[in-house]
Design a protein around this motif. Structure first.
Motif, PDB file in Angstrom:
ATOM      1  N   UNK A 158     -17.074   2.822  -6.975  1.00 26.19           N
ATOM      2  CA  UNK A 158     -16.054   3.521  -7.608  1.00 26.19           C
ATOM      3  C   UNK A 158     -14.965   2.393  -8.069  1.00 26.19           C
ATOM      4  N   UNK A 159     -13.629   2.996  -8.581  1.00 26.08           N
ATOM      5  CA  UNK A 159     -12.739   1.842  -8.995  1.00 26.08           C
ATOM      6  C   UNK A 159     -12.004   1.159  -7.692  1.00 26.08           C
ATOM      7  N   UNK A 160     -11.281   0.233  -7.975  1.00 21.23           N
ATOM      8  CA  UNK A 160     -10.619  -0.665  -7.044  1.00 21.23           C
ATOM      9  C   UNK A 160      -9.444  -0.118  -6.336  1.00 21.23           C
ATOM     10  N   UNK A 161      -9.185  -0.481  -4.984  1.00 22.36           N
ATOM     11  CA  UNK A 161      -8.074  -0.109  -4.203  1.00 22.36           C
ATOM     12  C   UNK A 161      -6.893  -0.505  -5.044  1.00 22.36           C
ATOM     13  N   UNK A 162      -6.937  -1.579  -5.665  1.00 24.48           N
ATOM     14  CA  UNK A 162      -5.719  -1.956  -6.412  1.00 24.48           C
ATOM     15  C   UNK A 162      -5.473  -1.014  -7.518  1.00 24.48           C
ATOM     16  N   UNK A 163      -6.164  -0.665  -8.067  1.00 24.40           N
ATOM     17  CA  UNK A 163      -6.126   0.414  -9.397  1.00 24.40           C
ATOM     18  C   UNK A 163      -5.753   1.530  -8.779  1.00 24.40           C
ATOM     19  N   UNK A 164      -6.094   2.125  -7.655  1.00 28.68           N
ATOM     20  CA  UNK A 164      -5.638   3.417  -7.092  1.00 28.68           C
ATOM     21  C   UNK A 164      -4.445   3.270  -6.765  1.00 28.68           C
ATOM     22  N   UNK A 165      -3.837   2.236  -5.932  1.00 29.00           N
ATOM     23  CA  UNK A 165      -2.802   1.912  -5.473  1.00 29.00           C
ATOM     24  C   UNK A 165      -1.690   1.745  -6.535  1.00 29.00           C
ATOM     25  N   UNK A 212       0.848  -1.218  -0.078  1.00 27.53           N
ATOM     26  CA  UNK A 212      -0.042   0.123  -0.014  1.00 27.53           C
ATOM     27  C   UNK A 212       0.831   1.088   0.011  1.00 27.53           C
ATOM     28  N   UNK A 213       0.372   2.316  -0.857  1.00 33.63           N
ATOM     29  CA  UNK A 213       1.568   3.365  -0.979  1.00 33.63           C
ATOM     30  C   UNK A 213       1.416   4.257   0.307  1.00 33.63           C
ATOM     31  N   UNK A 214       2.654   4.470   0.844  1.00 35.08           N
ATOM     32  CA  UNK A 214       2.797   5.491   1.741  1.00 35.08           C
ATOM     33  C   UNK A 214       4.158   6.133   1.655  1.00 35.08           C
ATOM     34  N   UNK A 215       4.185   7.672   1.907  1.00 34.44           N
ATOM     35  CA  UNK A 215       5.421   8.258   1.679  1.00 34.44           C
ATOM     36  C   UNK A 215       6.647   7.723   2.536  1.00 34.44           C
TER      37      UNK A 215
END
Length: 198
Positions: free
Chosen positions: A89-96, A52-55
Motif C-alpha cells: 500500500x502507500x506510505x503512512x506519511x502520505x496517509x497522514x 500523527x493525526x488524531x482528533x
C-alpha cells in the motif's frame, strides 16, 4: 501550442528519505513538466512535519503545517504524486498528510470544508519500487482514496519497476520506454488540468 497562463502543477513524493527512489522520480517528473510548459512547485513533505493525526490533537488546534499544506494543495489545480509501496500500500506519511489536509480546521473559516483542497484536482499517480511491479499496488489503494476526496485521477498511471537500477548518475531514467511512460502521465495530467482547472 502556447498557453498564456502556465498550469500550476504540484509534484511530490510520499517519502522523505534522502535517497528515496520516489523523490528521484518526482525530480524527473518536475523536469518533464517544466519542459512541457507547466509552472511546477516541488513539494517536500519533510519540510512540513506533522504529528500523527488524531482528533484530540486537532481539537486543540490544527497544526500550522497542516494549514500551510491545505493552502499549497488548494493553489494547484493539478498534482502528480510519486508513491512508494510499503506492505502493498502507500506510505503512512502520505496517509497522514492526506488525513490532516482533508480534515476541517474549525478555527480557520477558510478551511471548514475538508474536501476544499482536493475537490476537482487532476491527480496523476506514479510509483517507483525495487520490485518487479514497481509499486503498482500502492497506486491501486491510493486512487480510490483520492477519488473519495473528489479528485479527478488520471487514468494513465505508471510504476517504475526495479527502480534501484532505473536512474543514471544524473538522476535521469535510463530506459527510454520508462521515460516515455512517465511523460505520458505528465502529458495527460497537464492536458486534463488545463481543461478542468480553467
Amino acid at each position: 501550442m502556447s498557453h498564456s497562463h502556465p498550469l500550476p502543477l504540484l509534484v511530490f513524493a510520499g517519502s522523505t528519505r534522502t535517497h528515496s527512489l520516489n523523490r528521484r522520480l518526482a525530480h524527473v517528473v518536475a523536469d518533464l513538466a517544466e519542459a512541457a510548459g507547466a509552472q511546477v512547485t516541488r513539494l517536500e513533505l519533510g519540510d512540513h512535519e506533522l504529528p500523527l493525526y488524531n482528533a484530540d490533537l486537532e481539537a486543540r488546534g490544527t497544526p500550522e503545517a497542516a494549514i500551510r499544506l491545505k493552502e499549497i494543495f488548494h493553489a494547484h489545480p493539478a498534482w502528480i504524486v510519486c508513491s512508494p509501496e510499503y506492505n502493498g500500500s502507500y506510505t503512512g506519511l502520505l496517509k497522514n498528510t492526506i488525513d490532516w489536509v482533508s480534515s476541517p480546521a474549525k478555527a480557520h473559516p477558510e478551511w471548514t470544508s475538508g474536501t476544499k483542497p482536493f475537490a476537482g484536482k487532476v491527480v496523476g499517480l506514479l510509483s517507483a519500487s525495487p520490485g518487479a511491479l514497481g509499486g503498482l499496488n500502492s497506486l491501486s489503494h491510493l486512487a480510490p482514496l483520492l477519488r473519495r476526496l473528489q479528485c479527478w485521477v488520471a487514468p494513465n498511471q505508471f510504476a517504475v519497476a526495479k527502480a534501484n537500477e532505473a536512474f543514471d548518475a544524473d538522476g535521469r531514467l535510463v530506459s527510454e520506454a520508462a521515460r516515455q511512460s512517465v511523460q505520458a502521465v505528465v502529458d495527460q495530467v497537464l492536458w486534463a488540468g488545463r481543461r478542468l482547472g480553467a
